[in-house]
Scaffold this motif. Structure first.
Motif, PDB file in Angstrom:
ATOM      1  N   ILE A  22      61.716  52.979  46.661  1.00  0.00           N
ATOM      2  CA  ILE A  22      62.762  53.991  46.456  1.00  0.00           C
ATOM      3  C   ILE A  22      62.740  54.475  45.005  1.00  0.00           C
ATOM      4  CG2 ILE A  22      65.264  54.348  46.376  1.00  0.00           C
ATOM      5  CD1 ILE A  22      65.432  52.476  48.838  1.00  0.00           C
ATOM      6  N   PHE A  23      62.513  53.540  44.071  1.00  0.00           N
ATOM      7  CA  PHE A  23      62.452  53.894  42.650  1.00  0.00           C
ATOM      8  C   PHE A  23      61.304  54.851  42.360  1.00  0.00           C
ATOM      9  CE2 PHE A  23      60.531  52.975  38.484  1.00  0.00           C
ATOM     10  CZ  PHE A  23      61.570  53.360  37.659  1.00  0.00           C
ATOM     11  N   PHE A  24      60.158  54.653  43.003  1.00  0.00           N
ATOM     12  CA  PHE A  24      58.997  55.488  42.721  1.00  0.00           C
ATOM     13  C   PHE A  24      59.079  56.871  43.363  1.00  0.00           C
ATOM     14  CE2 PHE A  24      56.650  51.575  41.512  1.00  0.00           C
ATOM     15  CZ  PHE A  24      56.230  52.015  40.273  1.00  0.00           C
ATOM     16  N   ALA A  25      59.940  57.062  44.346  1.00  0.00           N
ATOM     17  CA  ALA A  25      60.031  58.361  45.017  1.00  0.00           C
ATOM     18  C   ALA A  25      60.380  59.497  44.047  1.00  0.00           C
ATOM     19  CB  ALA A  25      61.016  58.286  46.171  1.00  0.00           C
ATOM     20  N   PRO A  26      61.431  59.370  43.208  1.00  0.00           N
ATOM     21  CA  PRO A  26      61.711  60.488  42.293  1.00  0.00           C
ATOM     22  C   PRO A  26      60.613  60.701  41.249  1.00  0.00           C
ATOM     23  CG  PRO A  26      63.338  58.734  41.992  1.00  0.00           C
ATOM     24  CD  PRO A  26      62.473  58.355  43.146  1.00  0.00           C
ATOM     25  N   ILE A  27      59.879  59.657  40.909  1.00  0.00           N
ATOM     26  CA  ILE A  27      58.766  59.824  39.964  1.00  0.00           C
ATOM     27  C   ILE A  27      57.704  60.730  40.588  1.00  0.00           C
ATOM     28  CG2 ILE A  27      56.864  58.634  38.801  1.00  0.00           C
ATOM     29  CD1 ILE A  27      58.768  56.227  38.492  1.00  0.00           C
ATOM     30  N   ALA A  81      63.070  56.932  28.031  1.00  0.00           N
ATOM     31  CA  ALA A  81      62.021  57.900  28.378  1.00  0.00           C
ATOM     32  C   ALA A  81      62.516  58.885  29.429  1.00  0.00           C
ATOM     33  CB  ALA A  81      60.778  57.164  28.876  1.00  0.00           C
ATOM     34  N   SER A  82      63.233  58.390  30.428  1.00  0.00           N
ATOM     35  CA  SER A  82      63.768  59.276  31.468  1.00  0.00           C
ATOM     36  C   SER A  82      64.852  60.188  30.910  1.00  0.00           C
ATOM     37  CB  SER A  82      64.333  58.450  32.621  1.00  0.00           C
ATOM     38  OG  SER A  82      63.301  57.729  33.245  1.00  0.00           O
ATOM     39  N   ALA A  83      65.639  59.685  29.979  1.00  0.00           N
ATOM     40  CA  ALA A  83      66.674  60.514  29.351  1.00  0.00           C
ATOM     41  C   ALA A  83      66.034  61.651  28.552  1.00  0.00           C
ATOM     42  CB  ALA A  83      67.563  59.664  28.455  1.00  0.00           C
ATOM     43  N   VAL A  84      64.938  61.355  27.861  1.00  0.00           N
ATOM     44  CA  VAL A  84      64.232  62.403  27.109  1.00  0.00           C
ATOM     45  C   VAL A  84      63.722  63.472  28.075  1.00  0.00           C
ATOM     46  CG1 VAL A  84      62.148  62.878  25.753  1.00  0.00           C
ATOM     47  CG2 VAL A  84      63.640  60.980  25.127  1.00  0.00           C
ATOM     48  N   VAL A  85      63.145  63.054  29.189  1.00  0.00           N
ATOM     49  CA  VAL A  85      62.638  64.013  30.181  1.00  0.00           C
ATOM     50  C   VAL A  85      63.787  64.841  30.746  1.00  0.00           C
ATOM     51  CG1 VAL A  85      61.563  64.222  32.464  1.00  0.00           C
ATOM     52  CG2 VAL A  85      60.590  62.674  30.761  1.00  0.00           C
ATOM     53  N   ALA A  86      64.910  64.200  31.073  1.00  0.00           N
ATOM     54  CA  ALA A  86      66.058  64.916  31.638  1.00  0.00           C
ATOM     55  C   ALA A  86      66.621  65.937  30.648  1.00  0.00           C
ATOM     56  CB  ALA A  86      67.146  63.934  32.050  1.00  0.00           C
ATOM     57  N   VAL A  87      66.778  65.533  29.393  1.00  0.00           N
ATOM     58  CA  VAL A  87      67.323  66.447  28.383  1.00  0.00           C
ATOM     59  C   VAL A  87      66.355  67.596  28.118  1.00  0.00           C
ATOM     60  CG1 VAL A  87      67.972  66.630  25.943  1.00  0.00           C
ATOM     61  CG2 VAL A  87      68.822  64.732  27.317  1.00  0.00           C
ATOM     62  N   PHE A  88      65.064  67.288  28.016  1.00  0.00           N
ATOM     63  CA  PHE A  88      64.070  68.325  27.765  1.00  0.00           C
ATOM     64  C   PHE A  88      63.996  69.305  28.934  1.00  0.00           C
ATOM     65  CE2 PHE A  88      59.640  69.870  27.311  1.00  0.00           C
ATOM     66  CZ  PHE A  88      59.756  70.432  26.055  1.00  0.00           C
ATOM     67  N   LEU A 117      62.281  72.998  37.296  1.00  0.00           N
ATOM     68  CA  LEU A 117      62.860  72.293  36.148  1.00  0.00           C
ATOM     69  C   LEU A 117      64.159  71.588  36.529  1.00  0.00           C
ATOM     70  CD1 LEU A 117      62.162  74.815  33.265  1.00  0.00           C
ATOM     71  CD2 LEU A 117      61.335  72.464  33.408  1.00  0.00           C
ATOM     72  N   THR A 118      64.943  72.218  37.393  1.00  0.00           N
ATOM     73  CA  THR A 118      66.185  71.584  37.850  1.00  0.00           C
ATOM     74  C   THR A 118      65.879  70.318  38.640  1.00  0.00           C
ATOM     75  OG1 THR A 118      67.248  73.754  37.950  1.00  0.00           O
ATOM     76  CG2 THR A 118      68.300  71.973  39.166  1.00  0.00           C
ATOM     77  N   ILE A 119      64.892  70.371  39.509  1.00  0.00           N
ATOM     78  CA  ILE A 119      64.522  69.201  40.306  1.00  0.00           C
ATOM     79  C   ILE A 119      63.975  68.094  39.405  1.00  0.00           C
ATOM     80  CG2 ILE A 119      62.935  68.355  42.081  1.00  0.00           C
ATOM     81  CD1 ILE A 119      63.261  71.105  43.447  1.00  0.00           C
ATOM     82  N   ILE A 120      63.180  68.463  38.396  1.00  0.00           N
ATOM     83  CA  ILE A 120      62.653  67.472  37.457  1.00  0.00           C
ATOM     84  C   ILE A 120      63.802  66.779  36.730  1.00  0.00           C
ATOM     85  CG2 ILE A 120      61.334  67.188  35.311  1.00  0.00           C
ATOM     86  CD1 ILE A 120      59.479  69.460  36.391  1.00  0.00           C
ATOM     87  N   LYS A 121      64.796  67.556  36.313  1.00  0.00           N
ATOM     88  CA  LYS A 121      65.958  66.975  35.622  1.00  0.00           C
ATOM     89  C   LYS A 121      66.681  65.976  36.524  1.00  0.00           C
ATOM     90  CE  LYS A 121      70.072  68.845  35.380  1.00  0.00           C
ATOM     91  NZ  LYS A 121      71.253  69.658  35.105  1.00  0.00           N
ATOM     92  N   TYR A 122      66.923  66.356  37.765  1.00  0.00           N
ATOM     93  CA  TYR A 122      67.627  65.454  38.676  1.00  0.00           C
ATOM     94  C   TYR A 122      66.800  64.217  39.027  1.00  0.00           C
ATOM     95  CZ  TYR A 122      71.440  68.740  39.169  1.00  0.00           C
ATOM     96  OH  TYR A 122      72.511  69.550  38.911  1.00  0.00           O
ATOM     97  N   CYS A 123      65.496  64.373  39.094  1.00  0.00           N
ATOM     98  CA  CYS A 123      64.630  63.205  39.314  1.00  0.00           C
ATOM     99  C   CYS A 123      64.733  62.229  38.148  1.00  0.00           C
ATOM    100  CB  CYS A 123      63.182  63.638  39.516  1.00  0.00           C
ATOM    101  SG  CYS A 123      62.856  64.387  41.126  1.00  0.00           S
ATOM    102  N   ALA A 124      64.729  62.755  36.928  1.00  0.00           N
ATOM    103  CA  ALA A 124      64.860  61.894  35.747  1.00  0.00           C
ATOM    104  C   ALA A 124      66.215  61.182  35.749  1.00  0.00           C
ATOM    105  CB  ALA A 124      64.674  62.709  34.470  1.00  0.00           C
ATOM    106  N   LEU A 125      67.265  61.889  36.144  1.00  0.00           N
ATOM    107  CA  LEU A 125      68.587  61.253  36.215  1.00  0.00           C
ATOM    108  C   LEU A 125      68.621  60.183  37.313  1.00  0.00           C
ATOM    109  CD1 LEU A 125      70.891  64.369  35.688  1.00  0.00           C
ATOM    110  CD2 LEU A 125      70.379  62.533  34.048  1.00  0.00           C
TER     111      LEU A 125
END
Length: 161
Positions: A57-62, A132-139, A90-98
């Motif tokens: 489940i953890f790897f799915a959003p990655i 690292a995920s927070a950096v991706v989400a913010v970016f 970009l929106t989907i990438i942000k939500y995946c990082a979150l």
């Protein structure tokens, strides 16, 4: 134009290598890790399958974020970087990082609750993954908001002309 294509091609290659690495870990590494841990610690062997399920489940959003990044690079190649499709990616990438941050925090909490050993290394890896995920989400959110402004300006300029 050619330099841009070469750069996106390079990034697509790196992204594919990362995806294959994650998939190899996903398919070959995790089951072996869970099996070895169950053999070493019979008292927690019953947690082998819940661990595998939560790891998958953890790897799915990655993997979803990798796919959306690949699509975004394709939009850039086709000259559609300033489109609603790129904004959606970009929106989907942000939500995946979150989602990854949420899964890491939940995993850290479960680890703290269920493991009595020294778990400093687990906590450290969790903090690194969360940052690292927070950096991706913010970016991704920053790029998304900039892209949204550019699309708005572009559409208002199209109306003027």
């Amino acid at each position: 134009m050619r330099a841009k294509h070469a750069a996106t091609l390079f990034l697509k290659g790196v992204l594919l290598l990362m995806t294959f690495g994650v998939m190899a870990l996903y398919v070959f590494g995790l089951p072996g890790m869970a099996e070895r841990d169950a053999a070493l610690h019979p008292e927690t062997a019953s947690l082998q399958y819940p661990f595998l399920i939560s790891a998958y489940i953890f790897f799915a959003p990655i993997l979803v974020a990798f796919y959306q990044t690949f699509k975004l690079l394709g939009y850039i190649d086709r000259g559609e970087a300033f489109s609603d499709s790129a904004l959606k990616a970009l929106t989907i990438i942000k939500y995946c990082a979150l989602a990854i941050i949420l899964f890491i925090v939940l995993g850290e909490l479960a680890t703290i609750l269920f493991i009595d050993d020294d778990i400093t290394h687990i906590i450290t890896l969790g903090v690194i993954g969360t940052l690292a995920s927070a950096v991706v989400a913010v970016f991704a959110d920053l790029l998304r908001s900039l892209l949204k402004d550019v699309i708005t300006m572009k559409s208002s300029n199209d109306l003027i002309v």
